[in-house]
Design a protein around this motif. Structure first.
Motif, PDB file in Angstrom:
ATOM      1  N   PHE A 117       0.867  -1.187   0.000  1.00 36.98           N
ATOM      2  CA  PHE A 117       0.000   0.000   0.000  1.00 36.98           C
ATOM      3  C   PHE A 117       0.901   1.234   0.000  1.00 36.98           C
ATOM      4  O   PHE A 117       1.659   1.448   0.956  1.00 36.98           O
ATOM      5  CB  PHE A 117      -0.887   0.019   1.251  1.00 36.98           C
ATOM      6  N   GLY A 118       0.838   2.023  -1.055  1.00 36.97           N
ATOM      7  CA  GLY A 118       1.630   3.248  -1.105  1.00 36.97           C
ATOM      8  C   GLY A 118       1.117   4.244  -0.087  1.00 36.97           C
ATOM      9  O   GLY A 118      -0.092   4.445   0.032  1.00 36.97           O
ATOM     10  N   LEU A 119       2.041   4.874   0.689  1.00 31.63           N
ATOM     11  CA  LEU A 119       1.639   5.838   1.720  1.00 31.63           C
ATOM     12  C   LEU A 119       2.122   7.249   1.411  1.00 31.63           C
ATOM     13  O   LEU A 119       1.402   8.216   1.626  1.00 31.63           O
ATOM     14  CB  LEU A 119       2.181   5.405   3.083  1.00 31.63           C
ATOM     15  N   ARG A 120       3.360   7.370   0.951  1.00 31.76           N
ATOM     16  CA  ARG A 120       3.894   8.705   0.645  1.00 31.76           C
ATOM     17  C   ARG A 120       5.007   8.573  -0.382  1.00 31.76           C
ATOM     18  O   ARG A 120       5.639   7.522  -0.498  1.00 31.76           O
ATOM     19  CB  ARG A 120       4.407   9.416   1.901  1.00 31.76           C
ATOM     20  N   GLY A 121       5.237   9.670  -1.076  1.00 30.41           N
ATOM     21  CA  GLY A 121       6.267   9.668  -2.096  1.00 30.41           C
ATOM     22  C   GLY A 121       5.752   9.142  -3.422  1.00 30.41           C
ATOM     23  O   GLY A 121       4.563   8.848  -3.583  1.00 30.41           O
ATOM     24  N   GLU A 122       6.682   9.020  -4.359  1.00 25.70           N
ATOM     25  CA  GLU A 122       6.330   8.569  -5.711  1.00 25.70           C
ATOM     26  C   GLU A 122       7.341   7.543  -6.164  1.00 25.70           C
ATOM     27  O   GLU A 122       8.540   7.729  -6.013  1.00 25.70           O
ATOM     28  CB  GLU A 122       6.414   9.748  -6.700  1.00 25.70           C
ATOM     29  N   GLY A 123       6.830   6.464  -6.729  1.00 27.49           N
ATOM     30  CA  GLY A 123       7.758   5.454  -7.200  1.00 27.49           C
ATOM     31  C   GLY A 123       7.119   4.464  -8.134  1.00 27.49           C
ATOM     32  O   GLY A 123       6.026   4.686  -8.662  1.00 27.49           O
ATOM     33  N   ILE A 124       7.841   3.391  -8.315  1.00 26.91           N
ATOM     34  CA  ILE A 124       7.413   2.325  -9.218  1.00 26.91           C
ATOM     35  C   ILE A 124       7.644   0.998  -8.526  1.00 26.91           C
ATOM     36  O   ILE A 124       8.682   0.793  -7.875  1.00 26.91           O
ATOM     37  CB  ILE A 124       8.208   2.406 -10.539  1.00 26.91           C
ATOM     38  N   LEU A 125       6.674   0.117  -8.636  1.00 27.96           N
ATOM     39  CA  LEU A 125       6.831  -1.260  -8.183  1.00 27.96           C
ATOM     40  C   LEU A 125       7.134  -2.112  -9.404  1.00 27.96           C
ATOM     41  O   LEU A 125       6.351  -2.133 -10.358  1.00 27.96           O
ATOM     42  CB  LEU A 125       5.543  -1.723  -7.485  1.00 27.96           C
ATOM     43  N   LEU A 126       8.297  -2.750  -9.395  1.00 29.34           N
ATOM     44  CA  LEU A 126       8.660  -3.669 -10.484  1.00 29.34           C
ATOM     45  C   LEU A 126       8.175  -5.054 -10.109  1.00 29.34           C
ATOM     46  O   LEU A 126       8.428  -5.527  -8.999  1.00 29.34           O
ATOM     47  CB  LEU A 126      10.177  -3.719 -10.678  1.00 29.34           C
ATOM     48  N   LEU A 127       7.513  -5.694 -11.051  1.00 27.78           N
ATOM     49  CA  LEU A 127       6.973  -7.032 -10.821  1.00 27.78           C
ATOM     50  C   LEU A 127       7.488  -7.947 -11.924  1.00 27.78           C
ATOM     51  O   LEU A 127       7.380  -7.622 -13.114  1.00 27.78           O
ATOM     52  CB  LEU A 127       5.445  -6.978 -10.840  1.00 27.78           C
ATOM     53  N   GLN A 128       8.039  -9.070 -11.503  1.00 28.79           N
ATOM     54  CA  GLN A 128       8.607  -9.989 -12.489  1.00 28.79           C
ATOM     55  C   GLN A 128       8.152 -11.420 -12.224  1.00 28.79           C
ATOM     56  O   GLN A 128       8.716 -12.102 -11.376  1.00 28.79           O
ATOM     57  CB  GLN A 128      10.133  -9.898 -12.467  1.00 28.79           C
ATOM     58  N   PRO A 129       7.106 -11.842 -12.936  1.00 25.50           N
ATOM     59  CA  PRO A 129       6.647 -13.223 -12.790  1.00 25.50           C
ATOM     60  C   PRO A 129       7.717 -14.194 -13.272  1.00 25.50           C
ATOM     61  O   PRO A 129       8.529 -13.852 -14.138  1.00 25.50           O
ATOM     62  CB  PRO A 129       5.411 -13.293 -13.696  1.00 25.50           C
ATOM     63  N   GLU A 130       7.699 -15.394 -12.710  1.00 23.08           N
ATOM     64  CA  GLU A 130       8.697 -16.395 -13.097  1.00 23.08           C
ATOM     65  C   GLU A 130       8.648 -16.709 -14.591  1.00 23.08           C
ATOM     66  O   GLU A 130       9.680 -16.861 -15.229  1.00 23.08           O
ATOM     67  CB  GLU A 130       8.463 -17.688 -12.291  1.00 23.08           C
ATOM     68  N   ASN A 131       7.443 -16.817 -15.125  1.00 26.05           N
ATOM     69  CA  ASN A 131       7.311 -17.277 -16.511  1.00 26.05           C
ATOM     70  C   ASN A 131       6.485 -16.348 -17.388  1.00 26.05           C
ATOM     71  O   ASN A 131       5.724 -16.794 -18.237  1.00 26.05           O
ATOM     72  CB  ASN A 131       6.703 -18.687 -16.532  1.00 26.05           C
TER      73      ASN A 131
END
Ligand code: 6PG
Ligand code: NI
Length: 186
Positions: free
Chosen positions: A100-114
């Motif tokens: 859950f993002g609370l403060r600031g700005e960013g990116i969540l990188l998600l990398q599924p196995e396949n």
């Protein structure tokens, strides 16, 4: 008669817990060897600079229980690459997680196995389901601290090794003041 205890409080503007038993884990520049694309640039930065820290509530260490913790990721760059967490698969690959993002700005990188890697914007109020079998990493693309609250199973564990040596396929750079998502090997 029923009794009512005082619950733990979290400051939702910062993710700081007000509780007796908060555990802290600090990750400094020296701990992030091989994480950024320019490791020489990382080495040139102060080794005891804290890039991020995690504060966690105490949880019973047994199957079925959940961890709750906030990651505070500093703003900054190693050369042109934004500060980020090491990132991991869960040791138990089938275990999912919520951020859950609370403060600031960013990116969540998600990398599924396949499956191909993908990203989600992180901001105050953003909700992220990290599916099972999916590595995850936070990147701070802003000028302030990025804080995200997370909930995940205590049995999940961390597997940092499987992402070595190349890490995540997507990297995030500052190119002339613009956030640039770049795919490795392209
Ligand atoms: C977890 C969570 C989260 C994460 C921190 C630090 O599974 O424990 O995803 O608490 O650990 O954001 O990131 P790294 O563990 O990748 O250093
Ligand atoms: Ni995780």
């Amino acid at each position: 008669t029923a009794s009512s205890g005082l619950p733990v409080r979290v400051d939702l503007l910062t993710g700081h817990f007000d509780a007796i038993n908060v555990q802290h884990k600090s990750t400094c520049m020296r701990d992030l060897q091989g994480v950024f694309s320019d490791d020489a640039a990382r080495k040139a930065l102060p080794e005891d600079f804290e890039v991020y820290h995690v504060e966690m509530l105490a949880s019973p260490q047994q199957e079925g229980e959940l961890h709750t913790g906030t990651t505070h990721l500093m703003p900054g760059k190693v050369a042109d690459e934004f500060f980020m967490t090491r990132g991991h698969f869960h040791q138990r690959r089938e275990q999912a997680e919520f951020y859950f993002g609370l403060r600031g700005e960013g990116i969540l990188l998600l990398q599924p196995e396949n499956a191909p890697a993908y990203t989600e914007q992180v901001f105050a109020g953003s909700v992220h389901h990290i599916p099972s079998f999916t590595a995850h990493r936070l990147v701070n693309t802003g000028h302030d601290v990025l804080s995200a609250l997370a909930v995940w199973p205590v049995i999940a564990g961390h597997d940092y090794q499987s992402l070595q040596p190349d890490g995540f396929r997507i990297r995030v750079f500052d190119r002339d003041g613009k956030v640039s998502l770049e795919v490795a090997g392209v």
